[in-house]
Design a protein around this motif. Structure first.
Motif, PDB file in Angstrom:
ATOM      1  N   LEU A 172       0.775  -1.254  -0.092  1.00  0.00           N
ATOM      2  CA  LEU A 172      -0.017  -0.023   0.071  1.00  0.00           C
ATOM      3  C   LEU A 172       0.936   1.247   0.107  1.00  0.00           C
ATOM      4  CD1 LEU A 172      -2.777  -1.231   2.568  1.00  0.00           C
ATOM      5  CD2 LEU A 172      -2.743  -1.160   0.048  1.00  0.00           C
ATOM      6  N   TYR A 173       1.167   1.740  -1.367  1.00  0.00           N
ATOM      7  CA  TYR A 173       2.118   2.783  -1.294  1.00  0.00           C
ATOM      8  C   TYR A 173       1.750   3.987  -1.043  1.00  0.00           C
ATOM      9  CZ  TYR A 173       5.123  -0.313  -4.345  1.00  0.00           C
ATOM     10  OH  TYR A 173       5.701  -1.091  -4.771  1.00  0.00           O
ATOM     11  N   GLY A 174       0.394   4.116  -0.802  1.00  0.00           N
ATOM     12  CA  GLY A 174      -0.184   5.433  -0.327  1.00  0.00           C
ATOM     13  C   GLY A 174      -0.171   5.540   1.239  1.00  0.00           C
ATOM     14  N   GLN A 175      -0.300   4.279   1.919  1.00  0.00           N
ATOM     15  CA  GLN A 175      -0.201   4.170   3.193  1.00  0.00           C
ATOM     16  C   GLN A 175       1.121   4.325   3.509  1.00  0.00           C
ATOM     17  OE1 GLN A 175      -2.500   3.752   5.500  1.00  0.00           O
ATOM     18  NE2 GLN A 175      -4.432   2.930   4.530  1.00  0.00           N
ATOM     19  N   ALA A 176       2.129   3.847   2.907  1.00  0.00           N
ATOM     20  CA  ALA A 176       3.530   4.016   3.246  1.00  0.00           C
ATOM     21  C   ALA A 176       4.004   5.510   3.115  1.00  0.00           C
ATOM     22  CB  ALA A 176       4.283   3.109   2.551  1.00  0.00           C
ATOM     23  N   GLY A 177       3.595   5.909   1.850  1.00  0.00           N
ATOM     24  CA  GLY A 177       4.032   7.268   1.629  1.00  0.00           C
ATOM     25  C   GLY A 177       3.411   8.317   2.600  1.00  0.00           C
ATOM     26  N   ARG A 178       2.309   8.103   3.247  1.00  0.00           N
ATOM     27  CA  ARG A 178       1.513   8.994   4.079  1.00  0.00           C
ATOM     28  C   ARG A 178       2.359   9.117   5.362  1.00  0.00           C
ATOM     29  NH1 ARG A 178      -3.732   7.731   7.269  1.00  0.00           N
ATOM     30  NH2 ARG A 178      -3.341   5.929   8.233  1.00  0.00           N
ATOM     31  N   GLN A 179       3.202   8.069   5.764  1.00  0.00           N
ATOM     32  CA  GLN A 179       3.909   7.988   7.022  1.00  0.00           C
ATOM     33  C   GLN A 179       5.159   8.985   6.853  1.00  0.00           C
ATOM     34  OE1 GLN A 179       2.407   6.335   9.310  1.00  0.00           O
ATOM     35  NE2 GLN A 179       1.086   5.275   7.875  1.00  0.00           N
ATOM     36  N   ILE A 180       5.636   8.902   5.316  1.00  0.00           N
ATOM     37  CA  ILE A 180       6.709  10.185   5.390  1.00  0.00           C
ATOM     38  C   ILE A 180       6.178  11.603   5.385  1.00  0.00           C
ATOM     39  CG2 ILE A 180       8.225  10.985   3.807  1.00  0.00           C
ATOM     40  CD1 ILE A 180       8.505   8.170   2.369  1.00  0.00           C
ATOM     41  N   PHE A 181       4.918  11.771   4.561  1.00  0.00           N
ATOM     42  CA  PHE A 181       4.287  13.122   4.837  1.00  0.00           C
ATOM     43  C   PHE A 181       3.988  13.440   6.265  1.00  0.00           C
ATOM     44  CE2 PHE A 181       3.513  12.083   0.301  1.00  0.00           C
ATOM     45  CZ  PHE A 181       4.257  13.111  -0.242  1.00  0.00           C
ATOM     46  N   LEU A 226      -7.321   3.970  -5.512  1.00  0.00           N
ATOM     47  CA  LEU A 226      -8.156   5.376  -5.317  1.00  0.00           C
ATOM     48  C   LEU A 226      -8.382   5.378  -3.914  1.00  0.00           C
ATOM     49  CD1 LEU A 226      -9.978   7.258  -6.362  1.00  0.00           C
ATOM     50  CD2 LEU A 226     -11.727   6.003  -7.073  1.00  0.00           C
ATOM     51  N   PRO A 227      -9.000   4.506  -3.147  1.00  0.00           N
ATOM     52  CA  PRO A 227      -9.142   4.738  -1.768  1.00  0.00           C
ATOM     53  C   PRO A 227      -7.812   4.971  -1.090  1.00  0.00           C
ATOM     54  CG  PRO A 227      -9.529   2.229  -2.389  1.00  0.00           C
ATOM     55  CD  PRO A 227      -9.243   3.025  -3.555  1.00  0.00           C
ATOM     56  N   ASP A 228      -6.690   4.399  -1.626  1.00  0.00           N
ATOM     57  CA  ASP A 228      -5.318   4.864  -1.170  1.00  0.00           C
ATOM     58  C   ASP A 228      -5.020   6.031  -1.348  1.00  0.00           C
ATOM     59  OD1 ASP A 228      -3.248   3.528   0.479  1.00  0.00           O
ATOM     60  OD2 ASP A 228      -2.175   2.840  -1.109  1.00  0.00           O
ATOM     61  N   ALA A 229      -5.439   6.512  -2.462  1.00  0.00           N
ATOM     62  CA  ALA A 229      -5.040   8.252  -2.726  1.00  0.00           C
ATOM     63  C   ALA A 229      -5.974   9.033  -1.945  1.00  0.00           C
ATOM     64  CB  ALA A 229      -5.386   8.326  -4.099  1.00  0.00           C
ATOM     65  N   TRP A 230      -7.372   8.568  -1.441  1.00  0.00           N
ATOM     66  CA  TRP A 230      -7.871   9.506  -0.688  1.00  0.00           C
ATOM     67  C   TRP A 230      -7.314   9.272   1.140  1.00  0.00           C
ATOM     68  CZ3 TRP A 230     -10.092  13.312   1.333  1.00  0.00           C
ATOM     69  CH2 TRP A 230     -10.599  13.294   2.635  1.00  0.00           C
ATOM     70  N   ILE A 231      -7.064   8.180   1.260  1.00  0.00           N
ATOM     71  CA  ILE A 231      -6.395   7.897   2.563  1.00  0.00           C
ATOM     72  C   ILE A 231      -5.127   8.752   2.743  1.00  0.00           C
ATOM     73  CG2 ILE A 231      -5.271   6.351   4.112  1.00  0.00           C
ATOM     74  CD1 ILE A 231      -7.304   4.326   3.070  1.00  0.00           C
ATOM     75  N   LEU A 232      -4.462   8.897   1.991  1.00  0.00           N
ATOM     76  CA  LEU A 232      -2.897   9.526   1.792  1.00  0.00           C
ATOM     77  C   LEU A 232      -3.392  11.014   1.876  1.00  0.00           C
ATOM     78  CD1 LEU A 232      -0.166  10.186   1.573  1.00  0.00           C
ATOM     79  CD2 LEU A 232      -0.456   9.884  -0.975  1.00  0.00           C
ATOM     80  N   THR A 233      -4.222  11.456   0.962  1.00  0.00           N
ATOM     81  CA  THR A 233      -4.746  12.815   1.016  1.00  0.00           C
ATOM     82  C   THR A 233      -5.305  13.291   2.386  1.00  0.00           C
ATOM     83  OG1 THR A 233      -4.836  12.874  -1.580  1.00  0.00           O
ATOM     84  CG2 THR A 233      -5.713  14.975  -0.170  1.00  0.00           C
ATOM     85  N   GLY A 234      -6.280  12.698   2.689  1.00  0.00           N
ATOM     86  CA  GLY A 234      -7.094  13.110   3.983  1.00  0.00           C
ATOM     87  C   GLY A 234      -6.468  13.071   5.060  1.00  0.00           C
ATOM     88  N   SER A 235      -5.328  12.260   5.246  1.00  0.00           N
ATOM     89  CA  SER A 235      -4.625  12.081   6.403  1.00  0.00           C
ATOM     90  C   SER A 235      -3.752  13.252   6.585  1.00  0.00           C
ATOM     91  CB  SER A 235      -3.688  10.666   6.294  1.00  0.00           C
ATOM     92  OG  SER A 235      -4.422   9.682   6.291  1.00  0.00           O
ATOM     93  N   LEU A 236      -3.033  13.732   5.287  1.00  0.00           N
ATOM     94  CA  LEU A 236      -2.424  14.808   5.181  1.00  0.00           C
ATOM     95  C   LEU A 236      -3.000  16.136   5.821  1.00  0.00           C
ATOM     96  CD1 LEU A 236       0.074  14.293   2.246  1.00  0.00           C
ATOM     97  CD2 LEU A 236       0.483  13.916   4.750  1.00  0.00           C
ATOM     98  N   LEU A 237      -4.166  16.210   5.165  1.00  0.00           N
ATOM     99  CA  LEU A 237      -4.957  17.573   5.409  1.00  0.00           C
ATOM    100  C   LEU A 237      -5.526  17.256   7.016  1.00  0.00           C
ATOM    101  CD1 LEU A 237      -7.336  17.794   2.270  1.00  0.00           C
ATOM    102  CD2 LEU A 237      -5.304  19.123   2.855  1.00  0.00           C
ATOM    103  N   ALA A 238      -5.852  16.330   7.425  1.00  0.00           N
ATOM    104  CA  ALA A 238      -6.464  15.924   8.976  1.00  0.00           C
ATOM    105  C   ALA A 238      -5.013  16.628   9.849  1.00  0.00           C
ATOM    106  CB  ALA A 238      -6.784  14.661   9.271  1.00  0.00           C
ATOM    107  N   THR A 239      -3.965  16.142   9.531  1.00  0.00           N
ATOM    108  CA  THR A 239      -2.768  16.482  10.398  1.00  0.00           C
ATOM    109  C   THR A 239      -2.262  17.937  10.354  1.00  0.00           C
ATOM    110  OG1 THR A 239      -1.894  14.231   9.887  1.00  0.00           O
ATOM    111  CG2 THR A 239      -0.373  15.728  10.756  1.00  0.00           C
ATOM    112  N   TYR A 240      -2.456  18.443   9.126  1.00  0.00           N
ATOM    113  CA  TYR A 240      -2.191  19.901   9.010  1.00  0.00           C
ATOM    114  C   TYR A 240      -3.423  20.580   9.728  1.00  0.00           C
ATOM    115  CZ  TYR A 240      -2.019  24.493   6.711  1.00  0.00           C
ATOM    116  OH  TYR A 240      -1.568  25.690   6.734  1.00  0.00           O
ATOM    117  N   GLY A 241      -4.585  20.099   9.560  1.00  0.00           N
ATOM    118  CA  GLY A 241      -5.626  21.022  10.446  1.00  0.00           C
ATOM    119  C   GLY A 241      -5.630  20.710  11.998  1.00  0.00           C
ATOM    120  N   MET A 242      -4.838  19.795  12.338  1.00  0.00           N
ATOM    121  CA  MET A 242      -4.486  19.486  13.660  1.00  0.00           C
ATOM    122  C   MET A 242      -3.669  20.757  14.279  1.00  0.00           C
ATOM    123  SD  MET A 242      -3.136  16.321  15.757  1.00  0.00           S
ATOM    124  CE  MET A 242      -2.532  16.417  17.521  1.00  0.00           C
ATOM    125  N   ALA A 243      -2.420  20.586  13.350  1.00  0.00           N
ATOM    126  CA  ALA A 243      -1.422  21.534  13.708  1.00  0.00           C
ATOM    127  C   ALA A 243      -2.084  23.046  13.562  1.00  0.00           C
ATOM    128  CB  ALA A 243      -0.361  21.689  12.603  1.00  0.00           C
TER     129      ALA A 243
END
Length: 232
Positions: free
Chosen positions: A72-81, A145-162
């Motif tokens: 799951l490259y999106g799941q792995a990539g989101r850990q870096i982001f 496709l779901p992996d793409a949303w998980i990646l994007t949504g996770s980054l937006l959620a983390t930014y919103g928390m910040a």
């Protein structure tokens, strides 16, 4: 086998399938980070970063020889982001603490995003998912496709928390709603269970930050009647 070797290689059986201990430990760090985030404590960021490092190795099964057959490259990539955005969040919350003085423990004051900020979040969600999908599909990610949303949504959620936006909890709920079925189909059972629990937890976190935002809302002082009469 030393402690590090045990963490990297140890497995347990879950529902008849092998599961890496580091997947469980990484998700425990993620839960601890969320609990600290509800309380708005600085430790939420470094604790979450430790979990990101562990889970990065979990979702690249072909590279790190995990029991799961899917990458799951999106799941792995989101850990870096996540790691990069967490550095920003850690810096921003530290700056908030210093600005507010050493007396308080909370590092951020929750607030609702403005309509302009919400529109930008929605635009970023659409554009980010659309941009990530072909990249993940080309890399061979399972469920791009779901992996793409998980990646994007996770980054937006983390930014919103910040930024201290109350809405970031709702973005996490939307991520979890997509992540649970994807991870179950891929055999990532601890992560799927974590997503399911985290979805319910985010509802509680949302309510907690909402109450705090109402309690800290600035109150406009009424204009004295003598001033009103003088102006009239």
């Amino acid at each position: 086998m030393g402690p590090l070797g045990w963490l990297l290689d140890a497995q347990v059986g879950v529902a008849g399938s092998p599961v890496l201990v580091r997947e469980i430990v990484g998700n425990v760090f993620g839960l601890a980070s969320a609990l600290l985030g509800v309380r708005r404590l600085l430790w939420a960021w470094p604790v979450g970063m430790l979990g990101n490092a562990l889970l990065f190795t979990v979702f690249l099964g072909g590279v790190f020889a995990t029991p799961q057959a899917h990458d799951l490259y999106g799941q792995a990539g989101r850990q870096i982001f996540f790691f990069a955005v967490s550095v920003y969040g850690w810096w921003r919350w530290t700056r908030n603490r210093r600005a507010e003085g050493a007396g308080g423990h909370a590092a951020v004051t929750p607030r609702w995003a403005t309509w302009r900020e919400r529109a930008l979040l929605l635009l970023a969600a659409v554009v980010g998912t659309a941009a990530a999908y072909p990249v993940l599909a080309a890399l061979g990610s399972w469920g791009p496709l779901p992996d793409a949303w998980i990646l994007t949504g996770s980054l937006l959620a983390t930014y919103g928390m910040a930024r201290g936006w109350v809405e970031f909890w709702l973005i996490w709920v939307a991520v979890d709603a997509v992540g649970v079925p994807l991870l179950l189909r891929g055999g990532f059972y601890p992560s799927a269970a974590m997503y399911l629990f985290y979805g319910a937890f985010c509802v509680w976190g949302f309510a907690a930050w909402w109450r705090t935002s109402r309690a800290t809302r600035p109150v406009t002082a009424p204009i004295p009647s003598t001033y009103t009469e003088a102006v009239a």
